[in-house]
Design an enzyme around this catalytic site. Structure first.
Site, mmCIF file in Angstrom:
data_model
loop_
_atom_site.group_PDB
_atom_site.id
_atom_site.type_symbol
_atom_site.label_atom_id
_atom_site.label_comp_id
_atom_site.label_asym_id
_atom_site.label_seq_id
_atom_site.Cartn_x
_atom_site.Cartn_y
_atom_site.Cartn_z
ATOM 1 N N ARG A 434 0.842 -1.195 0.000
ATOM 2 C CA ARG A 434 0.000 0.000 0.000
ATOM 3 C C ARG A 434 0.884 1.254 0.000
ATOM 4 O O ARG A 434 0.641 2.204 0.726
ATOM 5 C CB ARG A 434 -0.945 0.006 1.203
ATOM 6 C CG ARG A 434 -2.219 0.819 0.946
ATOM 7 C CD ARG A 434 -2.964 1.133 2.219
ATOM 8 N NE ARG A 434 -4.279 1.679 1.918
ATOM 9 C CZ ARG A 434 -4.919 2.546 2.689
ATOM 10 N NH1 ARG A 434 -4.389 2.952 3.817
ATOM 11 N NH2 ARG A 434 -6.096 3.008 2.356
ATOM 12 N N ASP A 470 -4.582 2.693 13.074
ATOM 13 C CA ASP A 470 -4.600 1.769 11.945
ATOM 14 C C ASP A 470 -3.206 1.195 11.705
ATOM 15 O O ASP A 470 -2.194 1.744 12.176
ATOM 16 C CB ASP A 470 -5.073 2.556 10.699
ATOM 17 C CG ASP A 470 -5.815 1.700 9.693
ATOM 18 O OD1 ASP A 470 -5.662 0.467 9.746
ATOM 19 O OD2 ASP A 470 -6.534 2.274 8.861
ATOM 20 N N CYS A 518 -7.530 -0.975 14.667
ATOM 21 C CA CYS A 518 -7.847 -1.231 13.263
ATOM 22 C C CYS A 518 -6.573 -1.650 12.563
ATOM 23 O O CYS A 518 -5.493 -1.143 12.860
ATOM 24 C CB CYS A 518 -8.418 0.045 12.622
ATOM 25 S SG CYS A 518 -8.716 -0.125 10.857
ATOM 26 N N ASP A 540 -12.774 -4.128 6.716
ATOM 27 C CA ASP A 540 -13.033 -3.029 5.789
ATOM 28 C C ASP A 540 -14.244 -3.328 4.920
ATOM 29 O O ASP A 540 -14.707 -2.460 4.179
ATOM 30 C CB ASP A 540 -11.816 -2.797 4.882
ATOM 31 C CG ASP A 540 -10.848 -1.810 5.497
ATOM 32 O OD1 ASP A 540 -11.145 -1.269 6.579
ATOM 33 O OD2 ASP A 540 -9.770 -1.574 4.904
HETATM 34 C C1 GLA Z 1 -7.667 1.103 6.383
HETATM 35 C C2 GLA Z 1 -8.816 1.087 7.368
HETATM 36 C C3 GLA Z 1 -9.959 1.886 6.825
HETATM 37 C C4 GLA Z 1 -9.507 3.311 6.555
HETATM 38 C C5 GLA Z 1 -8.294 3.300 5.633
HETATM 39 C C6 GLA Z 1 -7.689 4.686 5.519
HETATM 40 O O1 GLA Z 1 -7.985 0.404 5.221
HETATM 41 O O2 GLA Z 1 -9.190 -0.224 7.663
HETATM 42 O O3 GLA Z 1 -11.041 1.876 7.713
HETATM 43 O O4 GLA Z 1 -9.184 3.911 7.780
HETATM 44 O O5 GLA Z 1 -7.280 2.426 6.097
HETATM 45 O O6 GLA Z 1 -6.603 4.702 4.694
#
Ligand code: GLA
Length: 731
Positions: A434, A470, A518, A540
């Protein structure tokens, strides 16, 4: 056990007493774990299961006696590689003199009452020859029927000892058949339940992803004896490793038909060289048992987590609106203040600004830049975060914000300033995922940076009361510029310990902040990380149909109150699927309700429905968040129906959710029997969260708990993606 076996066992137990033996009982209200310790002999597991009063009769019923030595291999509680032991061991050491074998024998044990509910027992094992010892630490949680186990190793040998494998627990069971339920998955499809009958050999469930290890498979498992796991009957064991790093769960059915469950840190590329006097402590294995099927397992773990392993487990969670799917990276101040206005109008209590708010030289306008530069983006948000937080508060809401402090984009000021902080494997090319790299949390300077990131973000405004933390990549091609050349194997362990030490510092300074766990969705749903958090983002994938499956499995172990569950737009952004707003709300209301959409895209009736649903959820949430979850019907049985209910602890109130996920015959009704009610109580049944009132004949009627549980209800739920919510209140 027949009578002669009991007598033989009793005779052996008596003999053992004469030989300086101790029976060690680790007990909760409903569970007994019984060990036999005899000085100088292996520590044996006699029994783990339903509470048993008379433990004097335990002998060696499960043991296979080795003909030459009279030792038993079958039920050592914590077998090391050495002696006649030939299965996968709990412990593998290489001693300072190069000797590969270890033979642990019982030395002593002690117990202490931590408080009225908790008893801690430590059993000391010692190598027969070497000055190397193991402490097995059990904590029994009486009312919750949970036992945790961790292991500490230390030695006083003349040089370093290499710890190659050190499990947190090793449990032996005996039955005619063993059914393992584990939870595999991937991004946006976490926690997919899979149950299988174990055959001779070793079944392994593991992760080597380093620091977000729950996404492809979870360390939590169910093990049912003799038959597949049922909801309300049968013997089921559950385990979950409280660890956010690499784990390995092994289920070994041996030649005698015994099952050995070995759970702990994954030994993969992780051997640790330990100096004399140093100690290595494993994470906890969280264990529970039920003789009434999975339902009781869930109650045990939810109660335990809410009390001991979840931040603020006794407090109701707010309804959230998160900006991610509604705005992604494309917003300015006005977009956000409009969202706050709309969220306030819906009765939402917490607005969370997701990714995209930071970075100036390398603005975070996509996932390719800015990570690491945690300064507010002045172009997008000229008045800063404080302004937005104050704005939310002025609308009667709280304010939260997203961070991903363990990561860095190559396009960032941080990556240019501290390239040595990036996890890297010698001179090999860095492999972004990513578009980002992982920061090396084995390095104390990086730990400080991550702590300061959190700290500085909170300093932006006293009105920030929620952080979404996250972690959007895992660790691969690992290595550290901080660890020495001969210490690279420490990476996996030290990373997680570094992360936990940051969590500790954060919680010491900010005990009241709500923190969401997360990791690209459910990459970190484990009890190790959850302890420091209030909730987790289960996936997600916000598509309500997929969420039925994900949440069903997740909530087998992890509390519904901690399961952030958001209503998103239709067509769904991950799956393209279109689902009715009511269906989406009904699914999201089974966890911690939130919304994740651009509120302005909701039209007329939808707006009214959404604000009514939020209002209703606030009324129902004490039952949903703090009550007991009963699963009535699984989505995994593929009959196109599923149903769950929540019952308040005093059995005075309940909420039932029922879903149809396919088209059923017009003449077919959905028949469900309720659980967990008081048979003697009477409940007024009201259909709630309707789009245009209720036509259900049972609406407004009073039923006894007995009727609802024995005769049950026939619900008019049968169309594709239709659903029903019933509220039951004691009369
Ligand atoms: C991840 C999280 C999402 C969001 C994105 C932001 O995928 O799980 O909920 O916060 O990052 O980039």
């Amino acid at each position: 056990m027949n009578k002669s076996k009991i007598m033989a066992a009793a005779a052996m137990a008596l003999t053992a007493t004469a030989l300086n033996a101790a029976q060690i009982k680790i007990e909760t209200d409903d569970i007994s774990l019984v060990l036999d310790g005899e000085t100088g002999k292996y520590l044996n597991l006699c029994y783990f299961g339903e509470k048993i009063a008379n433990t004097a009769e335990f002998g060696y019923a499960w043991h296979i006696t080795q003909p030459d030595t009279n030792d038993q291999y079958g039920t050592q509680l914590y077998p090391a590689y050495g002696g006649r032991f030939f299965l996968n061991p709990a412990l593998k050491l290489t001693h300072a003199d190069g000797v590969l074998t270890t033979e642990l024998v019982y030395k002593s044990h002690e117990s202490r009452q931590v408080d009225a509910n908790r008893t801690e027992t430590v059993v000391h094992l010692q190598d027969k020859l070497y000055d190397a010892s193991i402490d097995l630490r059990f904590t029994a949680y009486k009312a919750e029927n949970v036992i945790t186990q961790s292991v500490a190793f230390s030695h006083n040998e003349s040089g370093n000892v290499t710890v190659e494998n050190i499990a947190s627990s090793y449990i032996t069971l005996k039955a005619s058949d063993y059914y393992l339920t584990h939870f595999h998955g991937t991004w946006a499809n976490e926690m997919q339940l899979s149950e299988e009958r174990l055959t001779p050999g070793v079944k392994v469930v593991e992760s080597k992803k380093g620091m977000r290890t729950a996404q492809s498979d979870n360390s939590a498992f169910l093990l049912s004896l003799d038959a597949p796991a049922q909801e309300y009957s049968g013997e089921v064991y559950a385990g979950a490793l409280a660890w956010t790093g690499n784990y390995k769960m092994q289920f070994e059915v041996d030649e005698a038909g015994l099952l050995h469950i070995i759970g702990g840190i994954n030994p993969f590329a992780s051997s640790i060289s330990l100096a004399a006097g140093e100690q290595f402590v494993t994470p906890d294995m969280v264990l529970t048992y039920s003789n009434q099927g999975c339902s009781q397992i869930t109650h045990n773990l939810h109660d335990w987590a809410r009390k001991y392993n979840l931040a603020h487990g006794d407090l109701l969670r707010p309804v959230v609106l998160n900006s991610w799917e509604g705005a992604y990276f494309s917003f300015d101040e006005k977009v956000i203040t409009d969202m706050i206005d709309d969220a306030a109008a819906f009765g939402v209590e917490m607005f969370v600004l997701d990714d995209g708010w930071f970075g100036n030289k390398f603005p975070r306008n996509g996932d390719n830049a800015g990570l690491g530069d945690w300064q507010v983006n002045k172009k997008k948000l000229p008045h800063g975060i404080g302004y937005l937080a104050d704005y939310a508060v002025s609308k009667g809401m709280k304010f939260g914000i997203w961070i991903e402090p363990e990561m860095v984009n190559p396009d960032s000021e941080l990556a240019h300033k501290h390239p040595e902080w990036i996890v890297q494997s010698g001179k090999r090319d860095l492999l972004p995922m990513r578009n980002q790299h992982l920061l090396d949390l084995t390095n104390p300077e990086v730990q400080d940076f991550v702590f300061e990131t959190f700290d500085n973000v909170l300093k932006m405004s006293p009105n920030i009361s929620y952080i979404k933390w996250d972690a959007n990549r895992h660790a691969d091609n690992v290595g550290s510029t901080y660890l020495g050349d001969d210490q690279q194997n420490r990476f996996w362990n030290d990373y997680i310990r570094g992360l936990y030490s940051v969590y500790e510092r954060i919680r010491a300074k900010y005990p009241d902040v709500l923190i969401q766990l997360c990791s690209s969705g459910g990459g970190r749903v484990d009890f190790g990380a959850l302890k420091y958090h209030d909730e987790f983002w289960a996936s997600d994938n916000t598509n309500a149909l997929n969420r039925l499956y994900i949440q069903y499995s997740t909530n087998l172990f992890f509390p519904a109150m901690a399961t952030a569950s958001h209503v998103s737009t239709s067509p769904n952004h991950q799956t393209g699927m279109m689902l009715p707003l009511k269906f989406r709300f009904d699914v999201a209301m089974m966890g911690r309700l939130g919304m994740e959409l651009q509120p302005r895209q909701l039209e007329g009736d939808e707006k009214t429905f959404a604000s009514n649903a939020v209002k209703l959820y606030k009324q129902l949430r004490p039952v949903i968040q703090l009550g007991d979850l009963y699963r009535l019907d699984s989505p995994y049985d593929e009959d196109g129906y599923c149903s769950d209910m929540y019952v308040s602890k005093d059995r005075s109130e309940a909420v039932v959710f029922a879903f149809s996920t396919v088209y059923h015959n017009r003449t077919q009704s959905y028949d469900i029997k309720l659980h967990g009610l008081d048979p003697a109580k009477h409940y007024m049944l009201t259909e709630v969260n309707t789009t245009s009132g209720s036509s259900y004949p049972g609406n407004g009627k009073v039923y006894s708990g007995e009727f609802l549980m024995k005769a049950g209800l026939s619900l008019p739920v049968g169309g594709a993606y239709t659903s029903m919510v019933l509220h039951l209140v004691e009369q």
